[in-house]
Design a protein around this motif. Structure first.
Motif, PDB file in Angstrom:
ATOM      1  N   LEU A  13     -25.158  85.318  57.731  1.00 30.60           N
ATOM      2  CA  LEU A  13     -24.664  85.706  56.413  1.00 30.60           C
ATOM      3  C   LEU A  13     -23.383  86.521  56.560  1.00 30.60           C
ATOM      4  N   GLN A  14     -23.351  87.461  57.479  1.00 34.38           N
ATOM      5  CA  GLN A  14     -22.157  88.282  57.685  1.00 34.38           C
ATOM      6  C   GLN A  14     -20.971  87.429  58.125  1.00 34.38           C
ATOM      7  N   GLN A  15     -21.207  86.452  58.985  1.00 30.55           N
ATOM      8  CA  GLN A  15     -20.132  85.549  59.399  1.00 30.55           C
ATOM      9  C   GLN A  15     -19.571  84.801  58.192  1.00 30.55           C
ATOM     10  N   THR A  16     -20.457  84.329  57.350  1.00 31.54           N
ATOM     11  CA  THR A  16     -20.039  83.627  56.136  1.00 31.54           C
ATOM     12  C   THR A  16     -19.227  84.542  55.233  1.00 31.54           C
ATOM     13  N   LEU A  17     -19.707  85.759  55.030  1.00 31.55           N
ATOM     14  CA  LEU A  17     -18.993  86.694  54.155  1.00 31.55           C
ATOM     15  C   LEU A  17     -17.624  87.048  54.720  1.00 31.55           C
ATOM     16  N   LYS A  18     -17.541  87.217  56.018  1.00 26.58           N
ATOM     17  CA  LYS A  18     -16.277  87.587  56.661  1.00 26.58           C
ATOM     18  C   LYS A  18     -15.291  86.423  56.672  1.00 26.58           C
ATOM     19  N   TYR A  19     -15.731  85.268  57.125  1.00 30.47           N
ATOM     20  CA  TYR A  19     -14.818  84.160  57.356  1.00 30.47           C
ATOM     21  C   TYR A  19     -14.576  83.270  56.141  1.00 30.47           C
ATOM     22  N   CYS A  20     -15.538  83.156  55.253  1.00 25.62           N
ATOM     23  CA  CYS A  20     -15.360  82.295  54.079  1.00 25.62           C
ATOM     24  C   CYS A  20     -15.000  83.079  52.819  1.00 25.62           C
ATOM     25  N   TYR A  21     -15.356  84.351  52.780  1.00 31.15           N
ATOM     26  CA  TYR A  21     -15.099  85.164  51.589  1.00 31.15           C
ATOM     27  C   TYR A  21     -14.175  86.347  51.873  1.00 31.15           C
ATOM     28  N   ASN A  22     -13.587  86.369  53.056  1.00 31.24           N
ATOM     29  CA  ASN A  22     -12.582  87.372  53.427  1.00 31.24           C
ATOM     30  C   ASN A  22     -13.039  88.811  53.231  1.00 31.24           C
TER      31      ASN A  22
END
Length: 83
Positions: A13-22
């Motif tokens: 989830l953190q990877q998604t938030l960082k990389y896809c949602y900046n």
């Protein structure tokens, strides 16, 4: 999944938030206040309830990070349920 959780699912989830949602958050598998705020921001950007809790609606709505670069964000359901 909510604040206080610590797992591989939180890391994804953190990877998604960082990389896809900046979102500027650490990828440390710990669902703390920064992850909750980042999740709320992503939920708002997707037009869903921004409660900072990862549930079915969030899982089905987020664009997921699926690779090793910032260019691998797809609107697919992950093979492993994170909820």
């Amino acid at each position: 999944m909510a604040q206080g959780a610590n797992s591989a699912a939180v890391k994804k989830l953190q990877q998604t938030l960082k990389y896809c949602y900046n979102q500027n958050i650490a990828i440390d598998s710990d669902f703390g206040p920064a992850t909750k705020t980042a999740l709320r921001n992503a939920q708002r950007s997707e037009g869903i309830t921004a409660d900072g809790v990862y549930g079915t609606q969030t899982r089905n709505t987020l664009i997921w990070w699926t690779g090793t670069t910032t260019y691998n964000c797809n609107s697919i359901e992950l093979p492993v349920r994170l909820a």
